[in-house]
Design a protein around this motif. Structure first.
Motif, short mmCIF file in Angstrom:
data_model
loop_
_atom_site.label_atom_id
_atom_site.label_comp_id
_atom_site.label_asym_id
_atom_site.label_seq_id
_atom_site.Cartn_x
_atom_site.Cartn_y
_atom_site.Cartn_z
N LEU A 195 0.80 -1.23 0.00
CA LEU A 195 0.00 0.00 0.00
C LEU A 195 0.83 1.28 0.00
O LEU A 195 0.60 2.16 -0.85
CB LEU A 195 -0.99 -0.02 1.17
CG LEU A 195 -2.02 1.11 1.16
CD1 LEU A 195 -2.85 1.09 -0.12
CD2 LEU A 195 -2.94 1.01 2.38
N PRO A 196 1.83 1.44 0.93
CA PRO A 196 2.61 2.70 0.88
C PRO A 196 3.41 2.85 -0.41
O PRO A 196 3.62 3.97 -0.89
CB PRO A 196 3.53 2.59 2.11
CG PRO A 196 3.55 1.15 2.46
CD PRO A 196 2.23 0.59 2.06
N ARG A 203 0.98 4.04 -3.06
CA ARG A 203 0.72 5.48 -2.88
C ARG A 203 1.84 6.32 -3.46
O ARG A 203 1.62 7.40 -4.00
CB ARG A 203 0.54 5.79 -1.40
CG ARG A 203 -0.79 5.34 -0.83
CD ARG A 203 -0.82 5.47 0.67
NE ARG A 203 -2.15 5.19 1.21
CZ ARG A 203 -2.38 4.84 2.47
NH1 ARG A 203 -1.37 4.73 3.33
NH2 ARG A 203 -3.61 4.61 2.88
N LYS A 204 3.05 5.82 -3.34
CA LYS A 204 4.22 6.57 -3.83
C LYS A 204 4.35 6.49 -5.35
O LYS A 204 4.60 7.51 -6.02
CB LYS A 204 5.49 6.01 -3.18
CG LYS A 204 6.76 6.74 -3.58
CD LYS A 204 7.97 6.17 -2.86
CE LYS A 204 9.24 6.91 -3.27
NZ LYS A 204 10.44 6.36 -2.58
N GLU A 234 1.94 5.38 -7.61
CA GLU A 234 0.68 5.64 -8.31
C GLU A 234 0.59 4.87 -9.64
O GLU A 234 0.53 5.47 -10.72
CB GLU A 234 0.49 7.14 -8.55
CG GLU A 234 0.39 7.95 -7.26
CD GLU A 234 0.06 9.41 -7.51
OE1 GLU A 234 0.08 9.83 -8.69
OE2 GLU A 234 -0.22 10.13 -6.54
N VAL A 258 -7.03 0.94 -2.69
CA VAL A 258 -6.44 1.54 -3.90
C VAL A 258 -7.52 2.24 -4.72
O VAL A 258 -7.32 3.37 -5.20
CB VAL A 258 -5.73 0.47 -4.74
CG1 VAL A 258 -5.35 1.02 -6.11
CG2 VAL A 258 -4.48 -0.02 -4.02
N GLU A 313 -8.38 5.60 -3.17
CA GLU A 313 -7.37 6.66 -3.29
C GLU A 313 -6.96 6.91 -4.74
O GLU A 313 -6.64 8.05 -5.11
CB GLU A 313 -6.13 6.30 -2.46
CG GLU A 313 -6.42 6.21 -0.96
CD GLU A 313 -5.17 5.93 -0.16
OE1 GLU A 313 -4.07 6.32 -0.61
OE2 GLU A 313 -5.28 5.34 0.93
N LEU A 314 -6.93 5.87 -5.56
CA LEU A 314 -6.53 5.99 -6.97
C LEU A 314 -7.59 5.33 -7.84
O LEU A 314 -7.38 4.23 -8.38
CB LEU A 314 -5.16 5.33 -7.20
CG LEU A 314 -3.99 5.86 -6.36
CD1 LEU A 314 -2.79 4.93 -6.49
CD2 LEU A 314 -3.62 7.27 -6.78
#
Length: 553
Positions: free
Chosen positions: A41-42, A45-46, A48, A70, A73-74
């Motif tokens: 997950l992190p 996020r970094k 994308e 995911v 957030e995306l």
């Protein structure tokens, strides 16, 4: 490249998927891997990623939970689920999440490649559609820019009809109601640009101008307008006890913007007084314009009203050289003014020039003649570059050399005459040049209007001028933006086809330059006041009338 991220708890399978696909050959870049959702997950996020390939059954955080986070957030990320279990319940959950594909282990190379190719096609199609609508959103904004310019001119004209102002504001979706108002004027020029003739903009300068709209995004208390051909205005509105602070904050935002733009930008900012009625806004504007004329004498400056200038002369019986601002007597100041100023700025400029040169210093006959000769020779040099003879300024020589020039008013009067002559010759020269530029551009537009890839940049290239210069020039001389002209031309062609042929709306859209028939119908209704089919049925003419509306989704 499409960015992909792989999550699989079994190391052998993860490494096998990594090795079996020549990612770059299929337009992908594998930007990361992880052995479970918690670790992934992190990293997701970094990085994308555009595509997430994940196993369902994993320790700590499974693929279903990871996909939910995911997607939250995306949301644009496409997900491919893989599993060793032919489990209907898992498949149902995956489908409910909007997963692109659900693959069972063992995964073959061909099946994964097939999935990646399908996603690539879908990705390209969605991106093309997104870019297409983004292009037309920008076109709608350009309609608004010209309408906003007209609206601003109405506001500061001195003949404010409040009913019409509020009516126009509502049409443009501008909230104009406030307790108090003030005007901020600013200009920005390329420090490297050649003196005059407007079109020496660098690419960096053009990029900076393109970001101006973003500067006040979601700031309804600051409304940006184009003021003159290469200057801008911000209407600040707010409550009486906060308007001064808001004005200062806006100036700070602009200063920071210019500083971040780098050392290649010359800028100037000034403000008008605060007024408590919309009908008094012309007073704020006029006060700001008086200060704005000093931008030719100062760059990288901000002040309000009289604070924009500094008086450098002190009382003295003789000429005190130490009290003279050397930057003022630089011929480049005069050349810059002659290159860029309007006739109605001459009075303010000469008044500011005298203040900065020092009124006491101008009591010296030698200094007066030096200043006037500086104006004379700078102007002669300027018009010679335009192709005129220096003889144009011969009538001024007796006045410049006359011992009868004793007052500051006499000096100012001659300065004004020199400047007015130079600006009029410049305008005469550029008028024919502008005519050629516009003729080239319009010929290009009329010939290529059916090309869906036609753009302002291409028209500017055809006319052999910079895009920013062309945009401002076209709006000023044609009284409509490039997009307005192009769309009006296309709509007139479409109406002709609707009247005289039995072609379908989609065929007509393609013939006049629109790939998307839905957008064509939307734009036709927005500009003509009815749908293409209604127009065909009525076969009546409709006037050009821009009405704000949301783009079709």
């Amino acid at each position: 490249m499409i960015k992909a991220f792989l999550v699989e708890d079994e190391k052998i399978i993860r490494e096998g998927i990594h090795r079996m696909i020549p990612w770059s050959d299929y337009g992908y870049e594998l930007v990361g891997e992880a052995k479970d959702g918690e670790i992934a997950l992190p990293l997701i996020r970094k990085t994308e990623p555009d595509v997430l390939i994940t196993d369902i059954k994993m320790p700590f955080m499974d693929g279903i939970e990871l996909s939910k986070l995911v997607k939250m957030e995306l949301p644009a990320t496409k997900i491919v689920m893989i599993s060793g279990y032919d489990d209907f319940e898992f498949a149902q959950q995956a489908i409910s999440l909007g997963v692109e594909r659900y693959l069972l282990k063992p995964i073959s190379r061909n099946s994964l490649i097939e999935v990646l190719e399908d996603i690539h096609v879908k990705y390209d199609t969605e991106n093309a559609q997104k870019n297409y609508y983004e292009k037309f959103r920008n076109e709608i904004q350009q309609y608004e820019q010209h309408s906003r310019r007209d609206f601003f001119e109405t506001l500061i004209s001195g003949h404010v009809n409040l009913h019409k102002v509020y009516e126009k504001a509502a049409k443009l979706q501008i909230d104009i109601v406030a307790q108090c108002y003030s005007i901020i004027l600013f200009s920005m020029n390329s420090a490297e640009r050649n003196q005059g003739f407007y079109d020496g903009y660098s690419e960096d300068m053009a990029e900076l101008q393109n970001h101006l709209d973003e500067l006040f995004y979601n700031r309804p208390d600051y409304i940006l307008f184009r003021n003159q051909i290469f200057s801008y205005a911000v209407l600040v509105k707010g409550e009486g006890d906060k308007i001064a602070q808001q004005t200062e904050e806006c100036v700070y935002i602009l200063q920071r913007f210019f500083h971040e733009g780098g050392g290649h930008i010359d800028w100037f900012i000034c403000t008008g007084k605060t007024v408590d009625r919309l009908s008094l806004l012309p007073e704020s504007y006029q006060e700001a314009m008086h200060a704005f004329a000093s931008r030719y004498l100062n760059k990288f400056r901000y002040g309000t009203n009289g604070e924009n200038y500094q008086e450098t002369g002190k009382s003295s019986e003789g000429l005190e050289l130490k009290n003279i601002d050397v930057s003022v007597i630089n011929p480049e100041v005069i050349l810059n003014f002659l290159s860029n100023a309007l006739l109605d700025e001459v009075n303010d400029f000469t008044a500011n020039y005298v203040k900065m040169a020092g009124e006491e210093a101008l009591k010296s006959r030698i200094f007066r003649q030096y200043i006037l000769l500086n104006f004379h020779f700078s102007a002669v040099s300027f018009i010679q570059k335009l192709g005129y003879s220096k003889d144009e300024y011969d009538p001024f020589i007796p006045s410049i050399c006359s011992d009868a020039i004793v007052s500051i008013k006499d000096v100012e009067d001659i300065m004004k005459k020199i400047l007015v002559k130079g600006i009029r010759l410049r305008d005469e020269s550029t008028k024919s040049r502008y005519k050629r530029v516009l003729e080239s551009a319009i010929t290009y537009i009329n010939k290529n209007y059916a090309d869906d890839k036609i753009s302002l940049n291409k028209a500017a290239y055809a006319a052999n001028v910079s895009a920013n210069h062309f945009s401002a020039l076209f709006s000023q001389e044609m009284n409509k933006t490039f997009i307005e002209y192009l769309t009006e031309l296309r709509m007139n062609k479409a109406k002709q086809l609707l009247r005289c042929t039995d072609k379908r709306s989609g065929e007509i859209a393609l013939e006049v330059g629109y790939k998307d028939s839905h957008y064509f119908s939307f734009l036709f209704k927005k500009t003509q006041g009815c749908t293409p089919s209604d127009y065909r049925n009525k076969k009546e003419g409709y006037t050009w009338d821009y009405k704000g509306a949301e783009l079709p989704r």
